[in-house]
Design a protein around this motif. Structure first.
Motif, PDB file in Angstrom:
ATOM      1  N   PHE A 197     -18.546-108.947  -3.749  1.00 16.08           N
ATOM      2  CA  PHE A 197     -19.013-108.270  -2.539  1.00 16.08           C
ATOM      3  C   PHE A 197     -18.049-108.505  -1.369  1.00 16.08           C
ATOM      4  CE2 PHE A 197     -22.012-106.993   0.830  1.00 16.08           C
ATOM      5  CZ  PHE A 197     -22.388-105.780   0.287  1.00 16.08           C
ATOM      6  N   ASN A 198     -16.772-108.249  -1.655  1.00 22.67           N
ATOM      7  CA  ASN A 198     -15.700-108.430  -0.679  1.00 22.67           C
ATOM      8  C   ASN A 198     -14.436-107.837  -1.294  1.00 22.67           C
ATOM      9  OD1 ASN A 198     -13.919-109.410   1.327  1.00 22.67           O
ATOM     10  ND2 ASN A 198     -15.068-111.320   1.524  1.00 22.67           N
ATOM     11  N   CYS A 199     -13.396-107.737  -0.523  1.00 25.67           N
ATOM     12  CA  CYS A 199     -12.040-107.431  -0.984  1.00 25.67           C
ATOM     13  C   CYS A 199     -11.828-106.003  -1.476  1.00 25.67           C
ATOM     14  CB  CYS A 199     -11.593-108.406  -2.061  1.00 25.67           C
ATOM     15  SG  CYS A 199     -11.704-110.144  -1.584  1.00 25.67           S
ATOM     16  N   ASP A 200     -12.693-105.064  -1.088  1.00 24.52           N
ATOM     17  CA  ASP A 200     -12.491-103.672  -1.486  1.00 24.52           C
ATOM     18  C   ASP A 200     -11.179-103.134  -0.923  1.00 24.52           C
ATOM     19  OD1 ASP A 200     -13.927-104.006   1.006  1.00 24.52           O
ATOM     20  OD2 ASP A 200     -14.225-101.836   1.058  1.00 24.52           O
ATOM     21  N   ASP A 201     -10.865-103.496   0.326  1.00 20.85           N
ATOM     22  CA  ASP A 201      -9.629-103.034   0.951  1.00 20.85           C
ATOM     23  C   ASP A 201      -8.398-103.626   0.268  1.00 20.85           C
ATOM     24  OD1 ASP A 201     -10.375-105.555   1.919  1.00 20.85           O
ATOM     25  OD2 ASP A 201      -9.540-105.197   3.912  1.00 20.85           O
ATOM     26  N   LEU A 202      -8.493-104.868  -0.178  1.00 27.61           N
ATOM     27  CA  LEU A 202      -7.368-105.478  -0.886  1.00 27.61           C
ATOM     28  C   LEU A 202      -7.139-104.774  -2.224  1.00 27.61           C
ATOM     29  CD1 LEU A 202      -8.052-109.292  -0.280  1.00 27.61           C
ATOM     30  CD2 LEU A 202      -6.808-107.672   1.157  1.00 27.61           C
ATOM     31  N   ALA A 203      -8.220-104.474  -2.929  1.00 28.00           N
ATOM     32  CA  ALA A 203      -8.103-103.769  -4.204  1.00 28.00           C
ATOM     33  C   ALA A 203      -7.427-102.410  -4.010  1.00 28.00           C
ATOM     34  CB  ALA A 203      -9.486-103.586  -4.837  1.00 28.00           C
ATOM     35  N   PHE A 204      -7.827-101.703  -2.963  1.00 29.21           N
ATOM     36  CA  PHE A 204      -7.250-100.386  -2.704  1.00 29.21           C
ATOM     37  C   PHE A 204      -5.760-100.502  -2.373  1.00 29.21           C
ATOM     38  CE2 PHE A 204      -6.935 -96.218  -0.572  1.00 29.21           C
ATOM     39  CZ  PHE A 204      -7.587 -95.440  -1.518  1.00 29.21           C
ATOM     40  N   ASN A 205      -5.378-101.509  -1.590  1.00 32.73           N
ATOM     41  CA  ASN A 205      -3.970-101.747  -1.281  1.00 32.73           C
ATOM     42  C   ASN A 205      -3.165-102.064  -2.541  1.00 32.73           C
ATOM     43  OD1 ASN A 205      -2.907-102.127   1.771  1.00 32.73           O
ATOM     44  ND2 ASN A 205      -5.123-102.425   1.696  1.00 32.73           N
ATOM     45  N   TYR A 206      -3.707-102.894  -3.415  1.00 34.51           N
ATOM     46  CA  TYR A 206      -3.014-103.219  -4.663  1.00 34.51           C
ATOM     47  C   TYR A 206      -2.759-101.948  -5.465  1.00 34.51           C
ATOM     48  CZ  TYR A 206      -3.114-108.359  -4.845  1.00 34.51           C
ATOM     49  OH  TYR A 206      -2.884-109.682  -4.623  1.00 34.51           O
ATOM     50  N   MET A 207      -3.785-101.098  -5.573  1.00 36.73           N
ATOM     51  CA  MET A 207      -3.653 -99.873  -6.350  1.00 36.73           C
ATOM     52  C   MET A 207      -2.575 -98.963  -5.761  1.00 36.73           C
ATOM     53  SD  MET A 207      -6.157 -96.638  -6.680  1.00 36.73           S
ATOM     54  CE  MET A 207      -5.733 -96.317  -4.984  1.00 36.73           C
ATOM     55  N   VAL A 208      -2.620 -98.735  -4.442  1.00 36.37           N
ATOM     56  CA  VAL A 208      -1.628 -97.850  -3.818  1.00 36.37           C
ATOM     57  C   VAL A 208      -0.221 -98.427  -3.978  1.00 36.37           C
ATOM     58  CG1 VAL A 208      -0.844 -96.816  -1.648  1.00 36.37           C
ATOM     59  CG2 VAL A 208      -3.280 -96.806  -2.222  1.00 36.37           C
ATOM     60  N   ALA A 209      -0.072 -99.729  -3.795  1.00 32.85           N
ATOM     61  CA  ALA A 209       1.250-100.354  -3.960  1.00 32.85           C
ATOM     62  C   ALA A 209       1.742-100.219  -5.404  1.00 32.85           C
ATOM     63  CB  ALA A 209       1.191-101.826  -3.548  1.00 32.85           C
ATOM     64  N   MET A 210       0.844-100.365  -6.361  1.00 32.88           N
ATOM     65  CA  MET A 210       1.215-100.207  -7.768  1.00 32.88           C
ATOM     66  C   MET A 210       1.711 -98.781  -8.036  1.00 32.88           C
ATOM     67  SD  MET A 210      -1.183-100.200 -11.170  1.00 32.88           S
ATOM     68  CE  MET A 210      -1.937 -98.659 -10.664  1.00 32.88           C
ATOM     69  N   LEU A 211       1.008 -97.802  -7.484  1.00 31.60           N
ATOM     70  CA  LEU A 211       1.355 -96.406  -7.743  1.00 31.60           C
ATOM     71  C   LEU A 211       2.618 -95.957  -7.012  1.00 31.60           C
ATOM     72  CD1 LEU A 211      -2.218 -94.835  -7.564  1.00 31.60           C
ATOM     73  CD2 LEU A 211      -0.848 -95.267  -9.628  1.00 31.60           C
ATOM     74  N   THR A 212       2.884 -96.516  -5.841  1.00 32.99           N
ATOM     75  CA  THR A 212       3.977 -96.034  -4.996  1.00 32.99           C
ATOM     76  C   THR A 212       5.189 -96.953  -4.952  1.00 32.99           C
ATOM     77  OG1 THR A 212       3.135 -97.113  -3.008  1.00 32.99           O
ATOM     78  CG2 THR A 212       2.344 -94.868  -3.469  1.00 32.99           C
ATOM     79  N   CYS A 213       5.014 -98.200  -5.338  1.00 27.91           N
ATOM     80  CA  CYS A 213       6.081 -99.207  -5.208  1.00 27.91           C
ATOM     81  C   CYS A 213       6.580 -99.286  -3.766  1.00 27.91           C
ATOM     82  CB  CYS A 213       7.241 -98.924  -6.157  1.00 27.91           C
ATOM     83  SG  CYS A 213       6.764 -99.030  -7.892  1.00 27.91           S
ATOM     84  N   SER A 214       5.664 -99.130  -2.818  1.00 26.89           N
ATOM     85  CA  SER A 214       6.022 -99.257  -1.403  1.00 26.89           C
ATOM     86  C   SER A 214       4.865 -99.895  -0.647  1.00 26.89           C
ATOM     87  CB  SER A 214       6.366 -97.891  -0.801  1.00 26.89           C
ATOM     88  OG  SER A 214       5.239 -97.059  -0.783  1.00 26.89           O
ATOM     89  N   GLY A 215       5.188-100.354   0.543  1.00 27.08           N
ATOM     90  CA  GLY A 215       4.178-100.978   1.380  1.00 27.08           C
ATOM     91  C   GLY A 215       3.503 -99.954   2.268  1.00 27.08           C
ATOM     92  N   PRO A 216       2.522-100.394   3.037  1.00 23.45           N
ATOM     93  CA  PRO A 216       1.818 -99.497   3.956  1.00 23.45           C
ATOM     94  C   PRO A 216       2.693 -99.174   5.166  1.00 23.45           C
ATOM     95  CG  PRO A 216       1.023-101.727   4.219  1.00 23.45           C
ATOM     96  CD  PRO A 216       2.010-101.760   3.088  1.00 23.45           C
ATOM     97  N   LEU A 217       2.175 -98.342   6.044  1.00 21.99           N
ATOM     98  CA  LEU A 217       2.873 -97.994   7.274  1.00 21.99           C
ATOM     99  C   LEU A 217       1.945 -98.278   8.450  1.00 21.99           C
ATOM    100  CD1 LEU A 217       5.242 -96.786   8.833  1.00 21.99           C
ATOM    101  CD2 LEU A 217       4.276 -94.513   8.389  1.00 21.99           C
ATOM    102  N   GLN A 218       2.348 -99.223   9.277  1.00 21.76           N
ATOM    103  CA  GLN A 218       1.557 -99.555  10.457  1.00 21.76           C
ATOM    104  C   GLN A 218       1.898 -98.588  11.583  1.00 21.76           C
ATOM    105  OE1 GLN A 218       2.296-103.334  12.421  1.00 21.76           O
ATOM    106  NE2 GLN A 218       0.151-103.470  13.042  1.00 21.76           N
ATOM    107  N   VAL A 219       0.852 -97.992  12.158  1.00 21.78           N
ATOM    108  CA  VAL A 219       0.999 -97.062  13.275  1.00 21.78           C
ATOM    109  C   VAL A 219       0.182 -97.624  14.438  1.00 21.78           C
ATOM    110  CG1 VAL A 219       0.621 -94.711  14.074  1.00 21.78           C
ATOM    111  CG2 VAL A 219       1.295 -95.120  11.717  1.00 21.78           C
ATOM    112  N   ILE A 220       0.856 -97.870  15.538  1.00 17.16           N
ATOM    113  CA  ILE A 220       0.222 -98.514  16.686  1.00 17.16           C
ATOM    114  C   ILE A 220       0.125 -97.506  17.829  1.00 17.16           C
ATOM    115  CG2 ILE A 220       0.412-100.403  18.350  1.00 17.16           C
ATOM    116  CD1 ILE A 220       2.195-101.784  16.141  1.00 17.16           C
ATOM    117  N   GLY A 221      -1.075 -97.346  18.358  1.00 13.03           N
ATOM    118  CA  GLY A 221      -1.290 -96.420  19.465  1.00 13.03           C
ATOM    119  C   GLY A 221      -0.897 -97.036  20.802  1.00 13.03           C
ATOM    120  N   LYS A 222      -0.954 -96.224  21.841  1.00  9.17           N
ATOM    121  CA  LYS A 222      -0.681 -96.735  23.196  1.00  9.17           C
ATOM    122  C   LYS A 222      -1.712 -97.780  23.600  1.00  9.17           C
ATOM    123  CE  LYS A 222       0.839 -93.794  26.471  1.00  9.17           C
ATOM    124  NZ  LYS A 222       0.858 -92.536  27.259  1.00  9.17           N
ATOM    125  N   VAL A 223      -2.944 -97.549  23.175  1.00 11.19           N
ATOM    126  CA  VAL A 223      -4.012 -98.511  23.414  1.00 11.19           C
ATOM    127  C   VAL A 223      -4.299 -99.186  22.077  1.00 11.19           C
ATOM    128  CG1 VAL A 223      -6.411 -98.832  24.120  1.00 11.19           C
ATOM    129  CG2 VAL A 223      -4.992 -97.097  25.249  1.00 11.19           C
TER     130      VAL A 223
END
Length: 185
Positions: free
Chosen positions: A108-134
């Protein structure tokens, strides 16, 4: 826990915004994040909340908030744009995806980590951080998974269990990020 990743058959777009209700983000910053995803990050998780993993004692993976780090390897799914095909794959009958979903339901935890692992496995790349003005921020929930005393310990364990399930560590460290800023002439 994994229902937020369940694709809706009525989706008519490639872009899906995953968002938790306690997240606060300005509309123009949201538009910037979407346009960034559309132009540069369609096959990556694209959002403002980055987290890190590093090797700790005994070669165990440790989850942390990136303070003092010059890289990141995860994008929290509390506010992230993703491609609909990742939702479809996460909910596929693939044995590894089934195992991941069952694990998330069990801890009952770590759903976001599981999703990140899957995307990284499929793409062989990391995420992209986008920071707003606020700066986007997560509200402070009074109740919830992140308020439990063992939250961080469980997340450390998830990192290691996922690496065992995958047979390797698919998460990729990245330093790339985009910031919405005003150009002054």
């Amino acid at each position: 826990m994994t229902m937020k990743f369940r694709p809706d058959p009525d989706y008519r777009t490639k872009a899906v915004l995953l968002s938790d209700d306690e997240v606060h983000y300005k509309p123009l910053d949201m538009e910037f994040a979407f346009q960034t995803w559309r132009k540069q990050g369609q096959y990556r998780l694209t959002g403002p909340f980055a987290r890190c993993v590093k090797k700790g004692k005994l070669d165990r993976w440790i989850y942390h908030n990136c303070k003092g780090m010059d890289y990141y390897s995860l994008a929290l799914t509390g506010l992230v744009f993703t491609h609909v095909s990742y939702l479809e794959y996460f909910w596929s009958d693939n044995a590894l995806m089934t195992k991941l979903r069952e694990y998330v339901d069990e801890v009952f935890n770590c759903d976001d980590l599981a999703f990140n692992y899957m995307v990284a496995m499929l793409t062989c790349s990391g995420p992209l951080q986008v920071i707003g003005k606020v700066k986007a921020h997560l509200g402070k929930p009074k109740h919830g998974i992140s308020t439990k005393p063992n939250h961080w310990k469980v997340r450390h364990q998830c990192l290691n269990d996922y690496a065992d399930m995958f047979g390797y560590m698919p998460l990729m460290n990245t330093t790339e990020h985009l910031v919405r800023a005003m150009v002054r002439l």
